[in-house]
Design a protein around this motif. Structure first.
Motif, PDB file in Angstrom:
ATOM      1  N   TRP A   4      -5.052  41.581  25.726  1.00  0.00           N
ATOM      2  CA  TRP A   4      -6.318  40.851  25.896  1.00  0.00           C
ATOM      3  C   TRP A   4      -7.197  41.531  26.956  1.00  0.00           C
ATOM      4  CZ3 TRP A   4      -8.725  36.403  23.905  1.00  0.00           C
ATOM      5  CH2 TRP A   4      -8.002  35.673  22.955  1.00  0.00           C
ATOM      6  N   THR A  39      -8.543  44.894  25.826  1.00  0.00           N
ATOM      7  CA  THR A  39      -9.543  44.753  24.764  1.00  0.00           C
ATOM      8  C   THR A  39     -10.858  44.209  25.320  1.00  0.00           C
ATOM      9  OG1 THR A  39      -7.722  44.320  23.239  1.00  0.00           O
ATOM     10  CG2 THR A  39      -9.941  43.801  22.464  1.00  0.00           C
ATOM     11  N   LEU A  40     -10.768  43.198  26.164  1.00  0.00           N
ATOM     12  CA  LEU A  40     -11.991  42.597  26.710  1.00  0.00           C
ATOM     13  C   LEU A  40     -12.756  43.559  27.616  1.00  0.00           C
ATOM     14  CD1 LEU A  40     -10.698  39.006  27.572  1.00  0.00           C
ATOM     15  CD2 LEU A  40     -12.360  39.584  25.799  1.00  0.00           C
ATOM     16  N   PHE A  47     -27.007  41.999  37.516  1.00  0.00           N
ATOM     17  CA  PHE A  47     -26.348  43.104  36.838  1.00  0.00           C
ATOM     18  C   PHE A  47     -26.883  44.413  37.400  1.00  0.00           C
ATOM     19  CE2 PHE A  47     -25.198  45.981  33.429  1.00  0.00           C
ATOM     20  CZ  PHE A  47     -23.982  45.487  33.019  1.00  0.00           C
ATOM     21  N   PRO A  68     -28.084  47.648  36.536  1.00  0.00           N
ATOM     22  CA  PRO A  68     -28.478  48.311  35.286  1.00  0.00           C
ATOM     23  C   PRO A  68     -28.208  49.812  35.297  1.00  0.00           C
ATOM     24  CG  PRO A  68     -30.414  47.701  36.576  1.00  0.00           C
ATOM     25  CD  PRO A  68     -29.242  47.145  37.300  1.00  0.00           C
ATOM     26  N   LYS A 119     -24.106  52.898  34.563  1.00  0.00           N
ATOM     27  CA  LYS A 119     -23.676  54.016  33.713  1.00  0.00           C
ATOM     28  C   LYS A 119     -24.206  55.345  34.263  1.00  0.00           C
ATOM     29  CE  LYS A 119     -21.731  55.600  29.873  1.00  0.00           C
ATOM     30  NZ  LYS A 119     -21.597  56.996  30.281  1.00  0.00           N
ATOM     31  N   ALA A 167     -19.321  36.546  34.218  1.00  0.00           N
ATOM     32  CA  ALA A 167     -20.695  36.598  33.699  1.00  0.00           C
ATOM     33  C   ALA A 167     -20.818  37.435  32.438  1.00  0.00           C
ATOM     34  CB  ALA A 167     -21.616  37.162  34.780  1.00  0.00           C
ATOM     35  N   GLY A 197     -16.686  39.170  27.156  1.00  0.00           N
ATOM     36  CA  GLY A 197     -17.012  39.003  25.745  1.00  0.00           C
ATOM     37  C   GLY A 197     -18.365  39.566  25.354  1.00  0.00           C
ATOM     38  N   ARG A 198     -19.183  39.922  26.316  1.00  0.00           N
ATOM     39  CA  ARG A 198     -20.515  40.467  25.998  1.00  0.00           C
ATOM     40  C   ARG A 198     -20.675  41.920  26.433  1.00  0.00           C
ATOM     41  NH1 ARG A 198     -25.230  37.125  24.440  1.00  0.00           N
ATOM     42  NH2 ARG A 198     -26.277  39.115  24.712  1.00  0.00           N
ATOM     43  N   VAL A 199     -19.963  42.285  27.505  1.00  0.00           N
ATOM     44  CA  VAL A 199     -20.057  43.655  28.010  1.00  0.00           C
ATOM     45  C   VAL A 199     -18.649  44.123  28.341  1.00  0.00           C
ATOM     46  CG1 VAL A 199     -21.009  45.160  29.798  1.00  0.00           C
ATOM     47  CG2 VAL A 199     -22.307  43.149  29.056  1.00  0.00           C
ATOM     48  N   ARG A 200     -18.322  45.352  27.913  1.00  0.00           N
ATOM     49  CA  ARG A 200     -17.020  45.915  28.277  1.00  0.00           C
ATOM     50  C   ARG A 200     -17.233  46.952  29.388  1.00  0.00           C
ATOM     51  NH1 ARG A 200     -14.096  48.019  23.025  1.00  0.00           N
ATOM     52  NH2 ARG A 200     -15.718  49.590  23.331  1.00  0.00           N
ATOM     53  N   ASP A 234     -17.343  50.622  28.793  1.00  0.00           N
ATOM     54  CA  ASP A 234     -18.530  51.269  28.229  1.00  0.00           C
ATOM     55  C   ASP A 234     -19.514  51.692  29.315  1.00  0.00           C
ATOM     56  OD1 ASP A 234     -17.523  50.838  25.705  1.00  0.00           O
ATOM     57  OD2 ASP A 234     -18.547  48.914  25.454  1.00  0.00           O
ATOM     58  N   LEU A 235     -19.270  51.276  30.549  1.00  0.00           N
ATOM     59  CA  LEU A 235     -20.181  51.603  31.647  1.00  0.00           C
ATOM     60  C   LEU A 235     -19.640  52.721  32.527  1.00  0.00           C
ATOM     61  CD1 LEU A 235     -21.067  47.918  32.578  1.00  0.00           C
ATOM     62  CD2 LEU A 235     -22.573  49.542  31.418  1.00  0.00           C
ATOM     63  N   ASP A 285     -30.710  43.158  31.535  1.00  0.00           N
ATOM     64  CA  ASP A 285     -30.371  44.251  32.459  1.00  0.00           C
ATOM     65  C   ASP A 285     -29.205  45.092  31.949  1.00  0.00           C
ATOM     66  OD1 ASP A 285     -32.338  43.722  34.327  1.00  0.00           O
ATOM     67  OD2 ASP A 285     -31.104  42.212  35.350  1.00  0.00           O
ATOM     68  N   ALA A 303     -24.320  49.174  25.928  1.00  0.00           N
ATOM     69  CA  ALA A 303     -23.173  48.401  26.409  1.00  0.00           C
ATOM     70  C   ALA A 303     -23.217  46.942  25.945  1.00  0.00           C
ATOM     71  CB  ALA A 303     -23.118  48.456  27.937  1.00  0.00           C
ATOM     72  N   PHE A 340     -22.665  43.991  23.441  1.00  0.00           N
ATOM     73  CA  PHE A 340     -21.865  43.666  22.270  1.00  0.00           C
ATOM     74  C   PHE A 340     -22.586  42.636  21.432  1.00  0.00           C
ATOM     75  CE2 PHE A 340     -17.562  44.692  20.979  1.00  0.00           C
ATOM     76  CZ  PHE A 340     -17.350  45.818  21.740  1.00  0.00           C
ATOM     77  N   ILE A 388     -15.881  40.204  20.615  1.00  0.00           N
ATOM     78  CA  ILE A 388     -15.110  41.440  20.595  1.00  0.00           C
ATOM     79  C   ILE A 388     -13.992  41.317  19.567  1.00  0.00           C
ATOM     80  CG2 ILE A 388     -13.480  42.799  21.967  1.00  0.00           C
ATOM     81  CD1 ILE A 388     -15.399  42.342  24.362  1.00  0.00           C
ATOM     82  N   LEU A 405      -9.247  40.225  18.544  1.00  0.00           N
ATOM     83  CA  LEU A 405      -8.700  39.107  19.311  1.00  0.00           C
ATOM     84  C   LEU A 405      -8.901  37.838  18.479  1.00  0.00           C
ATOM     85  CD1 LEU A 405     -10.200  39.909  22.841  1.00  0.00           C
ATOM     86  CD2 LEU A 405      -7.824  40.238  22.122  1.00  0.00           C
TER      87      LEU A 405
END
Lengths: 525, 461
Positions: A145, A148-149, A246, A248, A251, A273, A276-279, A282-283, B29, B34, B36, B40, B43
């Motif tokens: 988990w 992956t997250l 955040f 910005p 990266k 925060a 599930g929306r940002v991994r 990837d940054l 921002d 990046a 998603f 994801i 899962l």
């Protein structure tokens, strides 16, 4: 005294009116409670044990004979003592706990129930591996988990809390540099960072250099890039940062850091925060700890225990600590010192602590994740951010939000004490006044980059009605402060179990354990 | 989702208040690459409580539960009976769901039990003061080594080979980078029969030595008088750090403080916490008044409020990371708060009478078990002076013996090879802990299983 038909006084009560002082010191349901050393005795006990069978001692003269000084209480009195103490505490179960950077969200009770299954709670860490396959599988599943997250290829599960995770990550970074014979000495830390970041870097033997924040509450990217060089081992950066924003440029920063031969450590305290929306993978992050007691709601327990697994990039994965769990041949294997070389993990930094990590927290976190699912966790991040922005925009006209103009915040809303200017009310006063209104205060005086900071993190588990009441209360308090009612703030809280405590006296003459009054008098002389 | 109170209408209305068109507007921002678009993959999705419970219960059933079997494991984690009221009380939401008591006016419950905990730990260890807990015994030991370095300004620490190998490894991991020098030997005390390595350690103490670290009882269960060692260390200006992994022993054995320790660290899970597969456990940390400002971790102190009433606060926080940042005594923040509450409740239920009784009961059961095992042909007792844990040498490799006994339903101790795999001398050594939870029938089952394991392997070899 004349009474009405319902038994109430028909006229105001005179001299016999309660004065606010009671004989016992108790006030209705608010019960004063002495220390166990003042109410128990060494002869009292709350347990019944089997009789000791006859035996010949093997302690050979090392028996403890002098009194220890440990009072006991019967079970009933023990339950009362600690129940009374509990009622002098504020908890999430009582109301909103908007402590910024701490993620005080609802603690689901299913997590507690699962952690107490004997198959998880009553197993020994050194049992043969065949007898704990379910436990190893659970750790392996939680690791999946987390990887992956975060979009990261490896994870170290053993760190015992966030700061311990930082240590884990920074040790891996140091080991990676040393493996290529590159002895770098400096770690860059933004000035908005949690205190644990510079403390951890120093603990690992690094010199710490601050990087300033820019006017938008972000790390000053150009200052950071300018400082990169052959002596910089790593950058420790918090994202979302402690201003609730955040970063910005992360990266871009990460690419530059890597080009300079250094690594990016990300403080994942604020992962709630973006889950599930940002991994973070990837940054360009190389290592990041995840506070299971924040994002994944294992309870804070009045200060712990926590759990701080660290995810690693491919570059740092070979240096991850021991032990860890691997799946092979339909079995789960615990890779410890003994098997590490054979399994090609000989570059590991080694062991961070005894045994295999915070199993009890693992069970709670996995329970929480499974309950939410991938979709629910994404909703967690969205609602946490929505709630924080709702607070920010609902209060920015009466309080001062230094970075509100730069765009939305993430999961927490930062205010400074600008709105209290000339009111005589400080951030501390304002926080204590919130206590009287039945709220736990927000984080005070942190981050250090704004004056008199108030950092509000509502979390996703507060309803709109709760937020509306909270907002209305803060508006009311802000208006009172501005209206010149400062005196009421200075003496707050008025309705807590204690009024303001003298922290100066506590530090000047530390009394850190209980002494009988007579000994205490002697010690003072 | 049952934990999320916002409705779709709430979300819409709140976005309107904020002035955003959609939730995506709040994540502007985040760089586009990046972001998603949906949950994801790879899962599972949201799951009802009942199904989560069913799934995890299945996983839990795959483990051999200590309480269901004759159980004799120790080596840093001990199985004791925890009274029912302990778990009830620590689950009160005011304790469970509170934070570090940074707002003392509404955290007196936490602060008062921390003050009680600190006092109990100080008295148990025979020291002046204790802190409000560390992660566990192993990390507490590393912190003690660093604290000694700050006090003595010397960099060499001598670590007894009787210290739990995990504790040693945890210290080595950090010291590899901090420049602290750790000196340790192989467990000479396991050349049968074990002998104190005290004389050897005393001979190594010199003017560069910051501290000597001893575990008592040590990892083989051996109990030592450390007074002479303390005197020798002090004569060289070095400190004595004592590690206690089984706190129940302090109800029977003279305390480290009485033996001259300067810092005492320990693992407190024996009281209130349970096995937990190794965590969360409870780090104990105690020292004397004169060194308190070099201590790591939180400290709770007594004071008064504005109305003159007694109250408690976190104090001396200028040692800590949130104030001192890179100059802090430690980076520790979160500790083992709730575990220290469990410890304090259990300790309060026991009281001195109960603790002494419990310790004596442990000792008696261990003595009986040791005598029964020593009577098995081929078994040699290695620990003449012990509390509730001891080592024996088998005529066969202990690791396989442990696995075979587990097959027979007996969790019969920890093989020394699990902890010291690199030492062939210890291959046949088995370490057993015996607490009050062990019954006569359990001892019978152990003796039967071990006899059979030895017998079959003896003849097979």
């Amino acid at each position: 005294m004349s009474m009405t038909a319902t038994g109430r006084p028909s006229a105001p009560i005179g001299a016999s009116q309660p004065s606010g002082i009671t004989f016992t010191g108790n006030k209705g349901l608010m019960l004063e409670e002495p220390l166990i050393f003042e109410r128990g005795s060494p002869h009292e006990t709350g347990v019944d044990l089997e009789p000791v069978p006859p035996h010949t001692t093997r302690l050979a003269g090392l028996e403890r004979s002098a009194p220890i000084g440990l009072p006991g209480l019967s079970e009933g009195e023990t339950v009362r003592h600690f129940t009374r103490l509990s009622r002098q505490n504020y908890g999430i179960d009582l109301g909103i706990f908007p402590l910024g950077s701490c993620t005080m969200k609802h603690n689901p009770r299913l997590n507690e129930k699962m952690a107490r299954l004997p198959g998880f709670a009553d197993i020994h860490p050194l049992q043969p591996q065949d007898s704990v396959q379910g436990a190893l599988e659970l750790i392996h599943r939680l690791a999946h988990w987390l990887k992956t997250l975060t979009g990261m290829p490896a994870v170290a599960m053993t760190p015992k809390a966030g700061a311990h995770g930082e240590l884990c990550g920074m040790l891996a970074i140091r080991a990676a540099h040393e493996a290529r014979g590159d002895a770098r000495k400096v770690v860059l830390v933004p000035e908005s960072a949690h205190g644990t970041n510079p403390a951890t870097a120093a603990f690992c033997g690094y010199a710490v250099e601050d990087i300033p924040a820019d006017s938008r509450g972000r790390v000053d990217t150009s200052a950071l890039l300018a400082r990169l060089g052959q002596d910089v081992a790593a950058v420790m950066i918090t994202n979302p940062n402690t201003c609730g924003l955040f970063e910005p440029d992360l990266k871009i920063i990460a690419d530059a850091v890597h080009a300079a031969g250094a690594y990016v450590y990300c403080d994942g305290a604020n992962f709630n925060a973006i889950v599930g929306r940002v991994r973070p993978g990837d940054l360009g992050v190389d290592a990041m700890h995840i506070n299971l007691h924040k994002t994944f709601s294992t309870p804070h327990g009045g200060g712990g225990p926590g759990s701080g697994p660290v995810v690693f990039s491919a570059a740092l994965a070979p240096f991850a600590p021991l032990p860890f769990v691997e799946a092979a041949d339909g079995r789960f294997h615990l890779i410890e010192e003994e098997t590490a070389t054979a399994e090609h993990h000989e570059r590991s930094v080694g062991r961070l602590c005894a045994f295999h990590g915070q199993m009890g927290m693992f069970v709670r976190a996995l329970t929480y994740m499974m309950s939410h699912g991938a979709d629910g966790l994404r909703q967690v991040a969205e609602d946490a951010v929505l709630n924080a922005n709702y607070i920010l925009r609902s209060l920015q006209d009466v309080m001062s939000a230094p970075f509100a103009a730069s765009g939305p915040c993430m999961h927490e809303a930062l205010f400074d004490d600008g709105f209290l200017k000339d009111s005589g009310v400080t951030t501390l006063d304002f926080a204590k006044a919130m206590i009287d209104e039945g709220f736990h205060p927000m984080t005070m005086y942190f981050p250090l980059v704004v004056h008199g900071a108030m950092l509000v993190e509502p979390t996703e588990t507060e309803s709109r009605a709760n937020l509306d009441q909270f907002i209305a209360t803060l508006r009311h308090l802000a208006q009172r402060a501005k209206a010149g009612e400062g005196a009421a703030f200075h003496s707050a809280p008025h309705f807590a179990p204690r009024s303001r405590l003298d922290e100066t006296q506590a530090a000047r003459k530390p009394v850190l354990s209980w002494m009988p009054p007579a000994d205490k008098r002697l010690a003072a002389e | 989702m049952r934990y999320l109170p916002l409705t779709a209408a709430d979300r819409e209305a709140m976005l309107a208040t904020i002035g955003a068109d959609s939730i995506d507007d709040l994540f502007v921002d985040v760089p586009a690459e990046a972001r998603f678009p949906g949950p994801i993959a790879d899962l599972p999705m949201v799951m009802p409580e009942m199904l989560v419970e069913r799934d995890l219960a299945r996983l839990a059933k795959k483990n051999m539960v200590a309480g269901d079997h004759p159980f004799f494991l120790g080596c840093g984690a001990y199985r004791h009976h925890v009274p029912a009221s302990v778990d009830h009380l620590i689950q009160r939401g005011e304790f469970l769901t509170s934070y570090t008591p940074y707002q003392p006016e509404i955290a007196q419950g936490t602060l008062q039990y921390l003050f009680e905990f600190q006092t109990q730990v100080a008295r148990l260890t025979g020291m002046d003061v204790a802190n409000a807990s560390m992660y566990d015994g192993s990390t507490a030991m590393t912190e003690a080594i660093f604290m000694a370095r700050r006090i003595t300004r010397r960099g060499k620490t001598i670590i007894s080979c009787g210290v739990h190998p995990h504790y040693l490894h945890a210290a080595q991991t950090l010291c590899r980078f901090t420049g602290d020098q750790l000196v340790t030997g192989v467990p000479t005390l396991c050349s049968a029969p074990p002998t104190d390595d005290l004389a050897d350690i005393i001979a190594r103490i010199d003017s560069d030595t910051s501290a000597v670290v001893m575990q008592n009882p040590d990892c083989f269960g051996h109990v030592a008088d450390l007074s002479g060692l303390a005197a020798a260390a002090h004569a060289h200006g070095a400190l004595l750090i004592v590690v206690v992994t089984e706190v129940v022993s302090l109800g029977a054995i003279r305390s480290p403080g009485e033996m001259g320790a300067d810092i005492v660290v320990g693992e407190g899970q024996s009281l209130g916490v349970g096995l937990q597969f190794g965590g969360p456990h409870l780090g104990l940390f105690a020292c004397n008044h004169k060194h308190v400002r070099q201590m790591p971790g939180r400290l709770c102190g007594e004071t008064v409020d504005a109305d003159g009433r007694r109250g408690f606060v976190l104090t001396l926080s200028t040692r800590e990371q949130h104030i001192r940042r890179e100059k802090a005594t430690s980076n520790i923040c979160t500790n083992s708060g709730l575990m220290s509450l469990a410890f304090t409740i259990h300790m309060t239920l026991l009281g001195e009478t109960g603790l002494r009784h419990l310790a004596e009961l442990n000792h008696a059961r261990a003595v009986e078990t040791a005598d029964r095992l020593a009577a098995i042909p081929g078994v040699q007792m290695l620990t003449p002076r012990f509390f509730n844990e001891f080592a024996i040498r088998l005529p066969v490799p202990a690791r396989q013996a442990v696995r075979d006994m587990a097959e027979m339903g007996v969790l019969g101790g920890v093989s020394a090879a699990r902890l010291w795999p690199q030492l062939p001398d210890l291959e046949n050594v088995l370490i057993l802990a015996v607490t009050e939870t062990v019954s006569k029938a359990d001892i019978d089952a152990l003796v039967r299983a071990l006899t059979e394991v030895i017998g079959s392997e003896y003849s097979g070899a």
